[in-house]
Design a protein around this motif. Structure first.
Motif, PDB file in Angstrom:
ATOM      1  N   GLY A  90       4.202   9.729  -7.319  1.00  0.00           N
ATOM      2  CA  GLY A  90       4.184  10.548  -6.520  1.00  0.00           C
ATOM      3  C   GLY A  90       3.637  10.323  -4.976  1.00  0.00           C
ATOM      4  N   SER A  91       4.116  10.798  -4.052  1.00  0.00           N
ATOM      5  CA  SER A  91       3.730  10.261  -2.645  1.00  0.00           C
ATOM      6  C   SER A  91       3.864  11.524  -1.580  1.00  0.00           C
ATOM      7  N   LYS A 109       0.020   6.323  -8.619  1.00  0.00           N
ATOM      8  CA  LYS A 109       0.626   5.792  -9.949  1.00  0.00           C
ATOM      9  C   LYS A 109       0.059   6.251 -11.459  1.00  0.00           C
ATOM     10  N   TRP A 110       0.648   6.376 -12.383  1.00  0.00           N
ATOM     11  CA  TRP A 110       0.140   6.707 -13.550  1.00  0.00           C
ATOM     12  C   TRP A 110       1.167   5.717 -14.455  1.00  0.00           C
ATOM     13  N   GLN A 111       0.543   5.153 -15.383  1.00  0.00           N
ATOM     14  CA  GLN A 111       1.207   4.457 -16.250  1.00  0.00           C
ATOM     15  C   GLN A 111       1.100   5.285 -17.524  1.00  0.00           C
ATOM     16  N   ALA A 112       2.166   6.158 -17.600  1.00  0.00           N
ATOM     17  CA  ALA A 112       1.997   7.045 -18.713  1.00  0.00           C
ATOM     18  C   ALA A 112       2.347   6.519 -20.122  1.00  0.00           C
ATOM     19  N   THR A 113       2.940   5.529 -20.151  1.00  0.00           N
ATOM     20  CA  THR A 113       3.284   4.702 -21.614  1.00  0.00           C
ATOM     21  C   THR A 113       3.566   3.373 -21.225  1.00  0.00           C
ATOM     22  N   GLU A 114       3.716   2.624 -22.061  1.00  0.00           N
ATOM     23  CA  GLU A 114       3.728   0.858 -21.956  1.00  0.00           C
ATOM     24  C   GLU A 114       4.971   0.640 -21.216  1.00  0.00           C
ATOM     25  N   TYR A 165       0.863  -1.182   0.076  1.00  0.00           N
ATOM     26  CA  TYR A 165       0.092   0.013  -0.128  1.00  0.00           C
ATOM     27  C   TYR A 165       0.786   1.173   0.142  1.00  0.00           C
ATOM     28  N   ASP A 166       2.171   1.215  -0.083  1.00  0.00           N
ATOM     29  CA  ASP A 166       3.013   2.378  -0.450  1.00  0.00           C
ATOM     30  C   ASP A 166       3.275   2.474  -1.578  1.00  0.00           C
ATOM     31  N   ALA A 167       2.789   3.729  -2.296  1.00  0.00           N
ATOM     32  CA  ALA A 167       2.812   3.843  -3.802  1.00  0.00           C
ATOM     33  C   ALA A 167       4.563   3.811  -4.189  1.00  0.00           C
ATOM     34  N   ALA A 198      -5.898   1.378   2.225  1.00  0.00           N
ATOM     35  CA  ALA A 198      -6.629   1.198   1.177  1.00  0.00           C
ATOM     36  C   ALA A 198      -6.091   1.668  -0.117  1.00  0.00           C
ATOM     37  N   LYS A 199      -6.694   0.936  -1.361  1.00  0.00           N
ATOM     38  CA  LYS A 199      -6.043   1.446  -2.496  1.00  0.00           C
ATOM     39  C   LYS A 199      -7.158   1.094  -3.696  1.00  0.00           C
ATOM     40  N   TYR A 200      -7.085   1.960  -4.760  1.00  0.00           N
ATOM     41  CA  TYR A 200      -7.932   1.516  -5.787  1.00  0.00           C
ATOM     42  C   TYR A 200      -7.469   1.589  -7.350  1.00  0.00           C
ATOM     43  N   LYS A 201      -7.637   0.857  -8.011  1.00  0.00           N
ATOM     44  CA  LYS A 201      -7.036   0.923  -9.306  1.00  0.00           C
ATOM     45  C   LYS A 201      -7.767   0.929 -10.341  1.00  0.00           C
ATOM     46  N   TRP A 202      -7.588   1.675 -11.381  1.00  0.00           N
ATOM     47  CA  TRP A 202      -8.638   1.701 -12.836  1.00  0.00           C
ATOM     48  C   TRP A 202      -7.703   2.280 -13.964  1.00  0.00           C
ATOM     49  N   ASP A 203      -7.897   1.607 -14.837  1.00  0.00           N
ATOM     50  CA  ASP A 203      -7.341   1.836 -16.139  1.00  0.00           C
ATOM     51  C   ASP A 203      -5.804   1.987 -15.829  1.00  0.00           C
ATOM     52  N   LYS A 204      -5.000   3.019 -16.100  1.00  0.00           N
ATOM     53  CA  LYS A 204      -3.774   3.298 -15.949  1.00  0.00           C
ATOM     54  C   LYS A 204      -3.213   4.006 -14.709  1.00  0.00           C
ATOM     55  N   PHE A 205      -4.525   4.209 -13.755  1.00  0.00           N
ATOM     56  CA  PHE A 205      -4.095   4.867 -12.592  1.00  0.00           C
ATOM     57  C   PHE A 205      -4.354   4.163 -11.286  1.00  0.00           C
ATOM     58  N   GLU A 206      -3.480   4.283 -10.249  1.00  0.00           N
ATOM     59  CA  GLU A 206      -3.685   3.753  -8.873  1.00  0.00           C
ATOM     60  C   GLU A 206      -3.426   4.776  -7.958  1.00  0.00           C
ATOM     61  N   VAL A 207      -4.358   4.605  -7.011  1.00  0.00           N
ATOM     62  CA  VAL A 207      -4.291   5.630  -5.552  1.00  0.00           C
ATOM     63  C   VAL A 207      -4.185   4.744  -4.494  1.00  0.00           C
ATOM     64  N   MET A 208      -3.374   5.054  -3.560  1.00  0.00           N
ATOM     65  CA  MET A 208      -3.314   4.321  -2.366  1.00  0.00           C
ATOM     66  C   MET A 208      -2.804   5.084  -1.277  1.00  0.00           C
ATOM     67  N   GLY A 209      -2.970   4.530  -0.087  1.00  0.00           N
ATOM     68  CA  GLY A 209      -2.497   5.261   1.215  1.00  0.00           C
ATOM     69  C   GLY A 209      -2.875   4.498   2.488  1.00  0.00           C
TER      70      GLY A 209
END
Length: 469
Positions: free
Chosen positions: A369-370, A358-363, A177-179, A299-310
């Motif tokens: 960032g945290s 997290k953002w998967q900007a490209t493949e 759970y640590d980005a 907690a964390k949530y992931k969708w598409d190319k983004f993920e947020v956690m804390g």
């Protein structure tokens, strides 16, 4: 800080190439490892130490006192090498039951030494703060296998039981759970094992432990118990120490949550012997002993190319019910010639809260960032200290803040390069005695008193590369 050397496994890579079976395996036994090396600059750092698991003092500390370019090993991952295996044991009776094992060790790739936090403490015995090299307590202390070492049974139906030296549940939870994935250079909850060890980095990995984890649909749970060392309150020759932790959580459509609780008796936090010519070269260490209660919610949530956690973690430090004698030896074979069993006139409460994304900007490229915020209460009772919020005492209330950014580019399946930076600062009680907030004797380097500052800080731009197999 209570400790300055967590020792986390590598974060999961941002990108994985198409599956190719190139694992180094033979008859169910696989060789694996990672090498992470780099260079960086620090505004207020300390010289490189080849024994220290992190090598460099990325997080601001009491001794952070000079701008320097430095070798920066293990910035994103602890360099490790190990063996693991999995074999069917009763295919006709219990088809999905496997015997498993793992042995691994961590090392410093820029010195060639096994990770050894407590050796780095010994090397700084008696040396003034402004002259010390990077150092900190650890659960990696020069053992031949200083990572996980276990044997066990695993089944998707009945769960997994391992016996030996296991990661604590608190360490597992932080890694999940640590980005920053428990990075040394970019995460204070990675660099400082206080959080992974429920109060001390020495308990991030638990010798003499039994660990059981279980999954059923979206729900998962776990428990770990370290048998530890037992004595009695009437004995002056025993170290009473054990650790019990439990976890429960669930995953559902990209959302995950976990809660962990821990109770530890006789926790050890090690440090060098104080600045004094008579302590230079001594092999003993100083220890602070506590009985701790910890809980953490993440907690964390992931969708598409983004993920947020804390997450949020709370640790309560109290004086031990069973005091530990001077001269005791911890699990890693180090002797403590100075022992404090009365460091907490009132319970010390540490709180850590963090959020990251997290953002998967490209493949191949992932941007991370945290932000991290730590709070310490005022736990002293003496006149002039009770309720204080200054640097006059380490028992005063204080805070630590850190913000970090990382760009990780995976060039190929086994190789990635990265660049990142963390800014960290500590204030008031957490900055007590820090070189930046104190006036030092120009001859001995001893702390003479505060210099009027309440904040110590460091910034650590770092670049590196990793090879994993």
């Amino acid at each position: 800080m209570n400790a300055h050397a967590a020792d986390m496994p590598m974060p999961v890579k941002a990108y994985r190439a198409a599956a190719v079976d190139d694992a180094l395996c033979w008859k169910g036994v696989c060789l694996y490892g990672i090498i992470d090396a780099g260079f960086g600059w620090q505004s207020h750092g300390q010289p490189f130490n080849g024994a220290f698991p992190t090598g460099a003092q990325y997080l601001v500390s009491a001794g952070s006192n000079r701008a320097l370019w430095t070798a920066s090993p293990n910035a994103l991952s602890q360099s490790t090498i190990g063996l693991k295996g999995e074999f069917e044991v009763l295919p006709d009776l219990i088809p999905d039951l496997n015997a498993i094992f793992k042995v691994e060790t961590g090392f410093n790739p820029m010195s060639g030494q096994l990770a050894n936090g407590e050796l780095s403490l010994q090397q700084n015995n008696g040396i003034p703060l402004d002259s010390r090299s990077a150092n900190g307590d650890s659960s990696r202390n020069g053992q031949a296998f200083n990572g996980q070492v276990y044997v066990g049974l695993s089944s998707p139906t009945y769960g997994t039981l391992t016996i030996g030296r296991n990661n604590s549940l608190t360490l597992d939870q932080i890694l999940g759970y640590d980005a920053m994935g428990g990075s040394y250079a970019f995460s204070p909850i990675g660099f400082s094992g206080t959080w992974a060890g429920a109060g001390s980095t020495e308990d991030a990995r638990l010798d003499q432990s039994l660990k059981y984890t279980w999954n059923y649909g979206p729900v998962h749970a776990g428990v770990i118990y370290q048998v530890g060392d037992y004595g009695s309150s009437s004995s002056t020759a025993d170290w009473v120490h054990d650790d019990l932790q439990g976890d429960i959580g669930f995953n559902y459509h990209g959302f995950s949550v976990d809660g962990t609780v821990a109770k530890v008796r006789g926790m050890v936090s090690a440090s060098p012997l104080g600045p004094s010519p008579t302590n230079i070269g001594l092999t003993g260490l100083a220890a602070t002993i506590s009985d701790n209660v910890e809980w953490m919610l993440t907690a964390k949530y992931k969708w598409d190319k983004f993920e947020v956690m804390g997450g949020y973690e709370n640790i309560d430090f109290a004086n031990p019910a069973d005091p530990v004698p001077v001269g005791f030896v911890n699990n890693y074979g180090f002797t403590f010639s100075t022992v404090s069993n009365t460091a907490f006139p009132r319970d010390k409460i540490l709180q850590m809260m963090w959020i990251g994304g997290k953002w998967q900007a490209t493949e191949h490229l992932t941007l991370i960032g945290s932000y991290y915020h730590e709070i310490q209460n005022a736990f002293g009772t003496a006149a002039g200290v009770a309720g204080c919020n200054t640097t006059v005492s380490s028992m005063c209330s204080g805070t630590l803040d850190a913000v970090s950014f990382l760009a990780d580019y995976v060039v190929a399946k086994h190789f990635d390069v990265y660049a990142g930076v963390m800014y960290s600062q500590m204030q008031n009680g957490l900055a007590n005695g820090a070189v930046q907030t104190s006036v030092l004797n120009p001859v001995t380097g001893a702390v003479l008193g505060p210099n009027g500052k309440s904040t110590a800080w460091n910034i650590d731009p770092t670049v590196g590369m990793r090879y994993s197999f």
